[in-house]
Design an enzyme around this catalytic site. Structure first.
Site, short mmCIF file in Angstrom:
data_model
loop_
_atom_site.label_atom_id
_atom_site.label_comp_id
_atom_site.label_asym_id
_atom_site.label_seq_id
_atom_site.Cartn_x
_atom_site.Cartn_y
_atom_site.Cartn_z
CB SER A 597 58.58 36.78 6.56
OG SER A 597 59.79 37.49 6.32
CE1 TYR A 610 58.64 38.68 11.73
CE2 TYR A 610 60.27 38.25 10.00
CZ TYR A 610 59.04 38.76 10.40
OH TYR A 610 58.21 39.33 9.47
#
Ligand SMILES: [Zn+2]
Length: 729
Positions: A597, A610
């Site tokens: 990400s 995350y």
């Protein structure tokens, strides 16, 4: 006569509504849909139809005959070529004038090029090599079929006498001749000499029958096959039936679970062995019929003789590899050793066959690996350039087994002489046909496992890769979602041809499987299913991931931290580590693509778990790149906030984000509207100012899976619209 061995599918009400060409298509589909009548892609049909000549306005007789390629079961009007019948007949005098005529002589092959000159009404379909058979026989309608029962007689030592015994004067006999002009002339000669003859047995090949009425032609074809099958089954039963088939059983089948276990363990390795020149896709067959054959006393002798029908051995090669393994007494290591030794011997045999039979102008030797491998106790593995083709290979060896069963029941099975087989396999016309085939797609011959393919980026990547020719294993925690993606792909691409494959191995270009990537055993079970379905896999994309939002105070509870890491980091590691065992067995180059990400390098409020997990995933890419080198390249795709179609953006997360960024919204707004607002907000933060779609991401997975970036490993490709704070440095 009552039909027990074939089905009469003819419906007068359907046929009555059709024009003459549509009736021919209908007849062909009826014939092709019964595997006992003809094999996939085998045989052809024709009708001589009166039509208005566009050049003269006069009625003229046109031969409509199934063209080159295609399959009777699925054929449509465009699969048939149309030719002026009189011009084809006139070719006989042109041919007669050639001094170099004769079976397999240059003049015969030259005639094939002349068929194009006889094309009626600019029909672009290339005509079949069998065109003269249909043109030169007197019937208005002609069926040429490859039924197992008839080929059993055609491949018997005493074929001519048996034909007479079974069919009396109705069916004449022509010994094996390579299909072409000479065979057409020979058939014409037979029908002229004996006008009562209704069909011709074609030695080591099949048969041909005709009539002036199309329905009668169809029914007669069925009657001939039924008569042959009845004769065979009576003798077969009298000899002891299944129990005595092929000399009786030498070995017993292993239990189904044991077979699946051994196949899953051996297939990727075997795939690597036969894919040294070009990769192949596998199909497993382990039903009762094939097991009866591989377990039998005669299997080694009969399989060594090779297959008979030319249609069969173009796919199955002149013979299969029979592995003389004792499933009751020997272990897995012995099996692997015997296959390895068998492959060495097989390749040597193939090279010797090529050297012995080649002509001065023969094409270069083709891949010397077997396309059919037979193992007692287990069954058969067949290989082809794609899933459909590998099912065809399996289907054709199923046919070959049926042919041998029939021939051995009534007489003695004989194969085509090697030189004749070679002259078909390396026929210059066959070579020209291969050269005319369109170039293979970029990911042809590959199977790609996409984990997380039930939705979002994974689903999009699965579609993208399937368009480039890869088989897709759509994997998701949610089986229904995985299967839905696989079904979309199969519906779009079609199942293909070839009727074979046991269980999951009968699949098409995509399958859906469930797996939990946090559980190593679940990953292994999934990879084993992939081996059974396709014989192995080439690459894996992991797009599965999770985002667990923090609670209203901005805090991440411990259990949510753990879940985030177990899916986003440990899951990807377990996939790579478990798949590595299979990749090493297979020994073919592959790719692992992980999903990280843009957040991996940008610290932000509210996504602590995350972002940290994705930072770990970035480094996992680098660590695995080292672990799996040189066989597997490992790279990552780092998307930024794909909201559209993402399972990671349920309504509550979207609302949470809108609130976090102070974007106005109301509670009664549709989810679509909320998603649009958030996507545009993210887009406005990027340098390129446009929302990022799953399709944008899919392109990055495609690039990593192909060889376009083949010298790059351990790298992350960002697809984030341009986020300067996420620039890697
Ligand atoms: Zn044929």
């Amino acid at each position: 006569m009552t039909l027990k061995h074939v089905n009469n599918l003819w419906d007068d009400a359907v046929a009555a509504k059709l024009d003459p060409v549509a009736r021919l298509v209908y007849r062909s589909n009826c014939l092709g849909s019964d595997q006992r009548i003809t094999n996939t892609g085998g045989g052809n049909t024709s009708s001589k139809i009166s039509e208005k000549d566009p050049l003269t306005g006069q009625e003229v007789e046109v031969l409509w005959v199934k063209g080159s390629g295609g399959d009777l079961r699925t054929s449509k009007r465009e699969n048939f070529s149309s030719l002026y019948q009189q011009k084809l007949i006139d070719l006989q005098s042109l041919y007669a004038g050639r001094s170099d005529k004769g079976l397999k002589a240059p003049a015969e092959d030259d005639m094939v090029g002349m068929y194009t000159h006889a094309t009626f009404n600019l029909n672009p379909r290339a005509s079949s090599i069998d065109t003269p058979l249909h043109s030169f026989l007197p019937g208005k309608h002609v069926d040429h079929m490859h039924p197992n029962a008839i080929i059993s007689i055609a491949a018997s030592k005493n074929c001519a006498a048996l034909t007479k015994e079974i069919f009396g004067g109705e069916m004449d006999y022509v010994p094996w001749m390579r299909p072409g002009f000479e065979l057409g002339l020979a058939m014409q000669e037979i029908s002229r000499k004996n006008p009562g003859v209704k069909a011709i047995m074609m030695g080591q090949h099949g048969f041909i029958s005709w009539d002036d009425d199309d329905k009668t032609c169809y029914l007669e074809t069925l009657r001939f096959i039924e008569t042959a099958a009845e004769f065979i089954e009576k003798k077969y039963a009298a000899k002891g039936g299944d129990a005595a088939a092929f000399g009786g059983a030498k070995y017993q089948s292993l239990a189904p679970e044991k077979r699946a276990e051994i196949f899953a363990a051996i297939l990727p390795w075997l795939r690597g062995q036969v894919s040294q020149q070009k990769r192949f896709i596998g199909t497993v067959q382990d039903d009762e019929k094939i097991l009866r054959f591989v377990n039998s006393r005669d299997a080694a002798r009969l399989s060594e003789l090779g297959t008979s029908c030319p249609d069969h051995f173009l796919r199955t090669k002149i013979k299969p590899l029979f592995v003389d393994w004792n499933p009751q007494a020997e272990d897995f290591a012995a099996l692997k050793k015997k296959i390895a030794d068998g492959l060495v011997a097989y390749r040597k045999d193939y090279a010797a066959y090529y050297e012995k039979c080649k002509h001065a102008n023969s094409p270069a030797m083709r891949d010397p690996n077997p396309t059919v491998v037979l193992i007692p106790g287990l069954g058969m593995v067949a290989w082809g350039k794609d899933k459909s083709e590998s099912r065809v290979t399996a289907e054709f060896y199923n046919c070959a087994v049926e042919v041998m069963r029939g021939a051995e029941a009534i007489d003695e099975y004989i194969a085509l002489p090697q030189q004749e087989a070679f002259d078909i396999e390396y026929w210059l016309l066959e070579e020209a046909k291969l050269k005319r085939m369109p170039a293979e797609k970029e990911l042809a011959r590959q199977t790609v496992v996409v984990i997380g393919a039930g939705s979002g980026i994974g689903k999009e990547a699965a579609h993208r890769l399937s368009k480039e020719g890869a088989n897709i294993v759509s994997v998701d925690l949610n089986l229904a979602a995985a299967e839905a993606t696989a079904k979309e792909i199969t519906d779009r691409l079609g199942q293909g041809i070839g009727v074979a494959g046991s269980g999951i191995s009968g699949c098409g270009p995509a399958i859906g499987l469930a797996a939990n990537i946090t559980d190593r055993a679940s990953i292994r079970a999934m990879l084993d299913q992939v081996a059974l379905a396709y014989g192995g896999f080439d690459s894996i994309c992991v797009t599965a991931g999770t985002f667990v939002p923090s609670d209203t105070t901005g805090h991440i509870p411990d259990d949510k931290w753990a879940i985030t890491f177990s899916i986003n980091v440990t899951g990807s590691y377990l996939v790579g580590d478990e798949a590595a065992k299979t990749w090493r067995e297979q020994g073919l180059r592959g790719n692992l693509v992980l999903t990280t990400s843009a957040n991996a390098v940008v610290a932000k409020k509210g996504s602590l778990a995350y972002d940290t997990s994705k930072a770990a995933a970035n480094h996992l890419v680098r660590e695995l790149a080292i672990e799996l080198a040189p066989l597997v390249r490992v790279n990552g795709v780092a998307p930024a906030t794909v909201v559209q179609g993402s399972a990671m953006f349920p309504r509550d997360r979207v609302v949470g984000s809108l609130a976090k960024y102070n974007i106005p919204y109301t509670d009664d707004e549709t989810t679509g509207s909320l998603v649009g607002k958030l996507a545009q907000f993210y887009a406005d933060r990027t340098l390129t100012k446009a929302p990022i779609t799953p399709a944008d991401q899919a392109e990055a997975y495609f690039l990593w899976i192909t060889n376009r970036l083949g010298k790059t490993t351990g790298q992350i490709l960002t697809v984030d619209g341009g986020l300067h704070e996420a620039f890697l440095r």
